[in-house]
Write a protein that holds these residues in place. Structure first.
Motif, PDB file in Angstrom:
ATOM      1  N   VAL A 171      11.491  53.786   5.831  1.00 47.02           N
ATOM      2  CA  VAL A 171      10.644  53.449   6.979  1.00 47.02           C
ATOM      3  C   VAL A 171       9.180  53.534   6.589  1.00 47.02           C
ATOM      4  CG1 VAL A 171      10.055  54.047   9.351  1.00 47.02           C
ATOM      5  CG2 VAL A 171      12.422  54.279   8.559  1.00 47.02           C
ATOM      6  N   VAL A 172       8.842  54.541   5.828  1.00 50.39           N
ATOM      7  CA  VAL A 172       7.482  54.717   5.305  1.00 50.39           C
ATOM      8  C   VAL A 172       7.580  54.895   3.794  1.00 50.39           C
ATOM      9  CG1 VAL A 172       6.583  55.742   7.432  1.00 50.39           C
ATOM     10  CG2 VAL A 172       7.604  57.220   5.684  1.00 50.39           C
ATOM     11  N   PRO A 173       6.494  54.678   3.075  1.00 45.83           N
ATOM     12  CA  PRO A 173       6.532  54.936   1.628  1.00 45.83           C
ATOM     13  C   PRO A 173       6.888  56.393   1.356  1.00 45.83           C
ATOM     14  CG  PRO A 173       4.557  53.711   2.219  1.00 45.83           C
ATOM     15  CD  PRO A 173       5.179  54.163   3.511  1.00 45.83           C
ATOM     16  N   GLN A 174       7.501  56.630   0.206  1.00 47.01           N
ATOM     17  CA  GLN A 174       7.829  58.001  -0.151  1.00 47.01           C
ATOM     18  C   GLN A 174       7.271  58.353  -1.518  1.00 47.01           C
ATOM     19  OE1 GLN A 174      11.998  58.930  -0.557  1.00 47.01           O
ATOM     20  NE2 GLN A 174      12.516  56.909  -1.328  1.00 47.01           N
ATOM     21  N   LEU A 175       6.937  59.613  -1.651  1.00 44.80           N
ATOM     22  CA  LEU A 175       6.363  60.132  -2.882  1.00 44.80           C
ATOM     23  C   LEU A 175       7.478  60.765  -3.704  1.00 44.80           C
ATOM     24  CD1 LEU A 175       3.897  60.890  -4.613  1.00 44.80           C
ATOM     25  CD2 LEU A 175       3.570  62.877  -3.142  1.00 44.80           C
ATOM     26  N   LEU A 176       7.711  60.212  -4.891  1.00 49.79           N
ATOM     27  CA  LEU A 176       8.756  60.722  -5.787  1.00 49.79           C
ATOM     28  C   LEU A 176       8.100  61.549  -6.889  1.00 49.79           C
ATOM     29  CD1 LEU A 176      10.859  57.448  -6.209  1.00 49.79           C
ATOM     30  CD2 LEU A 176      11.092  59.220  -4.451  1.00 49.79           C
ATOM     31  N   THR A 177       8.557  62.777  -7.055  1.00 47.55           N
ATOM     32  CA  THR A 177       8.041  63.655  -8.101  1.00 47.55           C
ATOM     33  C   THR A 177       9.128  63.848  -9.147  1.00 47.55           C
ATOM     34  OG1 THR A 177       6.771  64.834  -6.406  1.00 47.55           O
ATOM     35  CG2 THR A 177       6.931  65.857  -8.579  1.00 47.55           C
ATOM     36  N   LEU A 178       8.774  63.551 -10.409  1.00 45.86           N
ATOM     37  CA  LEU A 178       9.724  63.677 -11.509  1.00 45.86           C
ATOM     38  C   LEU A 178       9.188  64.675 -12.534  1.00 45.86           C
ATOM     39  CD1 LEU A 178       9.836  60.549 -10.409  1.00 45.86           C
ATOM     40  CD2 LEU A 178      11.335  60.234 -12.357  1.00 45.86           C
ATOM     41  N   VAL A 179      10.093  65.459 -13.108  1.00 50.41           N
ATOM     42  CA  VAL A 179       9.713  66.489 -14.077  1.00 50.41           C
ATOM     43  C   VAL A 179      10.606  66.386 -15.306  1.00 50.41           C
ATOM     44  CG1 VAL A 179       9.570  68.955 -14.533  1.00 50.41           C
ATOM     45  CG2 VAL A 179       8.828  68.064 -12.319  1.00 50.41           C
ATOM     46  N   GLN A 180       9.985  66.454 -16.488  1.00 50.94           N
ATOM     47  CA  GLN A 180      10.719  66.540 -17.749  1.00 50.94           C
ATOM     48  C   GLN A 180      10.532  67.956 -18.290  1.00 50.94           C
ATOM     49  OE1 GLN A 180       9.244  64.311 -21.159  1.00 50.94           O
ATOM     50  NE2 GLN A 180      11.333  63.840 -21.816  1.00 50.94           N
ATOM     51  N   ALA A 181      11.608  68.720 -18.324  1.00 52.98           N
ATOM     52  CA  ALA A 181      11.512  70.138 -18.668  1.00 52.98           C
ATOM     53  C   ALA A 181      11.210  70.369 -20.142  1.00 52.98           C
ATOM     54  CB  ALA A 181      12.805  70.857 -18.281  1.00 52.98           C
ATOM     55  N   SER A 182      11.756  69.530 -21.034  1.00 56.30           N
ATOM     56  CA  SER A 182      11.543  69.699 -22.467  1.00 56.30           C
ATOM     57  C   SER A 182      11.718  68.353 -23.153  1.00 56.30           C
ATOM     58  CB  SER A 182      12.528  70.720 -23.052  1.00 56.30           C
ATOM     59  OG  SER A 182      13.855  70.228 -22.984  1.00 56.30           O
ATOM     60  N   ALA A 183      11.401  68.311 -24.467  1.00 57.20           N
ATOM     61  CA  ALA A 183      11.421  67.044 -25.192  1.00 57.20           C
ATOM     62  C   ALA A 183      12.803  66.389 -25.201  1.00 57.20           C
ATOM     63  CB  ALA A 183      10.933  67.263 -26.621  1.00 57.20           C
ATOM     64  N   ARG A 184      13.856  67.191 -25.296  1.00 54.81           N
ATOM     65  CA  ARG A 184      15.201  66.631 -25.388  1.00 54.81           C
ATOM     66  C   ARG A 184      15.900  66.468 -24.049  1.00 54.81           C
ATOM     67  NH1 ARG A 184      17.864  69.327 -30.894  1.00 54.81           N
ATOM     68  NH2 ARG A 184      16.532  68.205 -32.378  1.00 54.81           N
ATOM     69  N   GLU A 185      15.183  66.723 -22.971  1.00 57.19           N
ATOM     70  CA  GLU A 185      15.724  66.490 -21.630  1.00 57.19           C
ATOM     71  C   GLU A 185      15.035  65.281 -21.027  1.00 57.19           C
ATOM     72  OE1 GLU A 185      16.546  70.108 -19.154  1.00 57.19           O
ATOM     73  OE2 GLU A 185      15.301  71.078 -20.668  1.00 57.19           O
ATOM     74  N   ASN A 186      15.728  64.617 -20.108  1.00 60.22           N
ATOM     75  CA  ASN A 186      15.147  63.462 -19.439  1.00 60.22           C
ATOM     76  C   ASN A 186      14.473  63.874 -18.136  1.00 60.22           C
ATOM     77  OD1 ASN A 186      15.796  61.588 -21.380  1.00 60.22           O
ATOM     78  ND2 ASN A 186      17.707  60.959 -20.405  1.00 60.22           N
ATOM     79  N   GLY A 188      11.673  65.866  -6.108  1.00 60.64           N
ATOM     80  CA  GLY A 188      11.225  65.753  -4.725  1.00 60.64           C
ATOM     81  C   GLY A 188      11.097  64.307  -4.302  1.00 60.64           C
ATOM     82  N   ALA A 189      11.631  63.976  -3.129  1.00 59.70           N
ATOM     83  CA  ALA A 189      11.480  62.646  -2.536  1.00 59.70           C
ATOM     84  C   ALA A 189      10.931  62.875  -1.128  1.00 59.70           C
ATOM     85  CB  ALA A 189      12.808  61.902  -2.499  1.00 59.70           C
ATOM     86  N   THR A 190       9.619  62.707  -0.975  1.00 61.06           N
ATOM     87  CA  THR A 190       8.927  63.142   0.237  1.00 61.06           C
ATOM     88  C   THR A 190       8.239  61.975   0.920  1.00 61.06           C
ATOM     89  OG1 THR A 190       8.444  65.164  -1.014  1.00 61.06           O
ATOM     90  CG2 THR A 190       7.369  64.909   1.121  1.00 61.06           C
ATOM     91  N   PRO A 191       8.618  61.647   2.172  1.00 62.01           N
ATOM     92  CA  PRO A 191       7.958  60.534   2.874  1.00 62.01           C
ATOM     93  C   PRO A 191       6.501  60.862   3.187  1.00 62.01           C
ATOM     94  CG  PRO A 191       9.430  61.712   4.354  1.00 62.01           C
ATOM     95  CD  PRO A 191       9.665  62.275   2.993  1.00 62.01           C
ATOM     96  N   LEU A 192       5.648  59.870   3.035  1.00 66.75           N
ATOM     97  CA  LEU A 192       4.244  60.064   3.387  1.00 66.75           C
ATOM     98  C   LEU A 192       4.111  60.233   4.895  1.00 66.75           C
ATOM     99  CD1 LEU A 192       2.393  57.416   1.158  1.00 66.75           C
ATOM    100  CD2 LEU A 192       2.880  59.809   0.647  1.00 66.75           C
ATOM    101  N   GLN A 193       3.137  61.005   5.299  1.00 67.07           N
ATOM    102  CA  GLN A 193       2.856  61.172   6.721  1.00 67.07           C
ATOM    103  C   GLN A 193       2.387  59.838   7.305  1.00 67.07           C
ATOM    104  OE1 GLN A 193       2.632  64.838   8.608  1.00 67.07           O
ATOM    105  NE2 GLN A 193       4.419  64.116   7.472  1.00 67.07           N
ATOM    106  N   PRO A 194       2.819  59.493   8.522  1.00 67.78           N
ATOM    107  CA  PRO A 194       2.448  58.200   9.120  1.00 67.78           C
ATOM    108  C   PRO A 194       0.931  58.013   9.147  1.00 67.78           C
ATOM    109  CG  PRO A 194       4.121  59.295  10.431  1.00 67.78           C
ATOM    110  CD  PRO A 194       3.686  60.285   9.404  1.00 67.78           C
TER     111      PRO A 194
END
Length: 578
Positions: A378-393, A398-404
């Motif tokens: 319904v609204v854009p969402q903010l996706l946060t991605l983290v890579q913990a170490s070199a051999r991890e993807n 977090g998938a957080t909708p922006l405030q209207p």
């Protein structure tokens, strides 16, 4: 007579010498011209290793395009990545490094490093910008996928030895600095010889014979040349021509020698060491992902989330989802399996990418963001991605909708700083202070942060949460209720914004604690919480737990503006009876 014969022989000698010199110059441009490429081969009989690294300096060693030919048994892969990323992935694994080329240009220099005898398969790592898969043989043209330095990693499956039959073809130096000077010098010598044949000395009194200029007889000293205008002019002209020819030859020869000297000096300049190059890349703050790499990762994340959502199976999320988002979706699936009307989590879409934010902090863990809006959003969402170490993807945390009505703050897409959560330099509040202030405001109606956070239409989540807590108290006449919102320090991420402020992302643990007022009183919970607690009523009390994903904009130091809640959502992750 003798003078004529001597002049003739000299002229012929000059013409022949000029012809040979001219042919030598032409030969350097044709049949003696150096090959356009040179091929160097890895020596046989070296130490086997599961990984082989191609040093980044080889790609630009001679300028132009470098081609690599590899032969091996079975399947293998060749991946390109930043030098520090390749080094980090290799880690302590035994490996060979193609580090240079021998002086004669025919052999590749191979350096062996001892270490662990195996590694995970590098296939599918997020560190690689491009990957070439082959079976038995591979021809590869090494080009840079983006600006900066790039290394290559060759491997089979991380356990078997990497292919050892390697050759690299480099552009060769085809410059021939002596060719033009030799051709010019040859032409001048031939012209000089022709001039001796054509031009004859002017005889005295218009007569030829054995009398030299000035009336001297052959074999006797000649008298000084006359000072008349005609004789003076002719003498000056011949000397000028000789001087011009000599100057031209000297200039061309000097240029040729000078050019060769410069080339030699350049070829002998030492190449920077891999460690120095890696340090320079880290110091310059190279973004941790390029656009194509980010899009590929985002598509894989979205695919994993969609597969998990469709099957209501958290196991399908595990490769690409973690932390808060994994907790919330896992419990969401459990609730929906028994409560069909329970609202699913917002889908993750990669089809409409509005913006990306990458860190230029190359240490791990690495963090990136994307703002997307696709079908079902319904609204854009903010996706946060983290890579913990070199051999991890990278994993979605977090998938957080922006405030209207919220405008996403401007952040440099070419790479931005990610300061520590406690770092307040240049900011009105540190990341820790910002999230602690939000937690306090969500907990208390009279919070001291009430005026330090923008509320109302721009941040409806704050008002909605306070209203929800008030309704719980009003509807639960026979219970005592308390609420708390506490920051999860490990999840806090800070990105610098273009205006000198910061965007702070993190998780708040929201707890609703309820206890009956009197003996015999009971508290009733909703169907969603009952699916996790195992029942709907309790006479001893209950605790409901929510995970809140939030993003707060912090203005730069000295600003009079309040902080602003940019994105927020919560999901039920736990329910239990006391």
């Amino acid at each position: 007579m003798i003078g004529n014969i001597l002049r003739f022989k000299t002229a012929v000698a000059l013409v022949l010498l000029g012809l040979l010199t001219l042919l030598a110059g032409i030969g350097q441009k044709t049949f003696w011209a150096p090959a356009e490429t040179v091929t160097a081969t890895a020596p046989s009989g070296g130490s086997a290793a599961p990984l082989t690294v191609f040093d980044e300096k080889l790609r630009t060693l001679h300028g132009g395009t470098v081609k690599i030919h590899i032969k091996g048994e079975g399947s293998f892969m060749l991946a390109s990545g930043r030098p520090d990323d390749v080094d980090a992935w290799v880690g302590k694994t035994a490996h060979n490094t193609v580090s240079g080329v021998s002086e004669d240009g025919k052999s590749l220099q191979l350096d062996h490093a001892d270490g662990e005898d195996s590694a995970p398969s590098p296939a599918g790592s997020d560190l690689w910008v491009t990957t070439e898969n082959a079976n038995g043989e591979l021809d590869y043209t090494w080009t840079a996928p983006a600006d900066g330095d790039w290394s290559l990693l060759l491997a089979a499956d991380g356990k078997k030895a990497a292919p050892a039959s390697i050759s690299m073809t480099f552009p060769n130096d085809t410059s021939t600095p002596w060719a033009i000077p030799l051709m010019v010098l040859g032409a001048l010598l031939m012209l000089a010889g022709a001039a001796l044949l054509v031009l004859k000395p002017k005889p005295r009194n218009g007569k030829g014979g054995g009398t030299a200029a000035g009336g001297a007889k052959e074999g006797l000293p000649a008298s000084p040349a006359p000072e008349g205008p005609e004789a003076k002019t002719g003498h000056t002209s011949q000397r000028a021509r000789a001087g011009s020819a000599g100057a031209a030859v000297a200039l061309l020869t000097a240029a040729a020698v000078g050019g060769t000297g410069v080339a030699a000096q350049a070829s002998q300049s030492p190449a920077p060491s891999p460690a120095a190059t890696t340090a320079a890349a880290q110091e310059s703050g190279t973004p941790v992902l390029v656009d194509a790499q980010f899009r590929r990762i985002l598509e894989q994340v979205a695919s994993a989330v969609n597969a998990g959502d469709a099957a209501k199976d958290a196991a399908k999320l595990a490769p690409r989802v973690g932390s808060t988002e994994l907790d919330v979706r896992k419990q969401n699936y459990k609730i929906r399996s028994s409560v069909g009307s329970y609202e699913p989590r917002m889908p993750v879409r990669a089809t409409k990418l509005l913006t990306t934010v990458v860190s230029n902090n190359r240490e791990w863990p690495r963090r990136v963001m994307a703002v997307t809006q696709g079908d079902g959003n319904v609204v854009p969402q903010l996706l946060t991605l983290v890579q913990a170490s070199a051999r991890e993807n990278y994993k979605l945390v977090g998938a957080t909708p922006l405030q209207p009505g919220t405008t996403f703050p401007g952040i440099n897409r070419g790479g931005t700083e990610t300061p520590a959560a406690s770092d307040k330099s240049g900011l009105l509040y540190s990341g820790e202070e910002a999230l602690s202030g939000l937690a306090d405001r969500l907990t208390k109606a009279d919070s001291t942060f009430k005026d330090k956070l923008a509320e109302g239409k721009s941040s409806p989540y704050i008002a909605d949460t306070l209203a929800y807590q008030k309704d719980v108290v009003a509807s639960g006449k026979n219970g005592k209720f308390s609420f708390s919102h506490k920051v999860d320090p490990a999840s806090t991420v800070v990105f610098r914004t273009a205006d000198g402020g910061a965007l702070v992302l993190g998780r708040l643990n929201f707890a609703l604690d309820g206890t009956p007022k009197n003996s015999g009183d009971k508290l009733t919970i909703g169907n969603d919480a009952a699916a996790l607690a195992g029942g709907k009523e309790t006479s001893t009390g209950m605790v409901l737990s929510f995970a809140e994903s939030v993003a707060v904009y912090v203005p730069p130091a000295g600003s009079k503006d309040p902080m602003k809640l940019v994105a927020a959502t919560r999901g039920l992750v736990g329910a239990k009876f006391k």
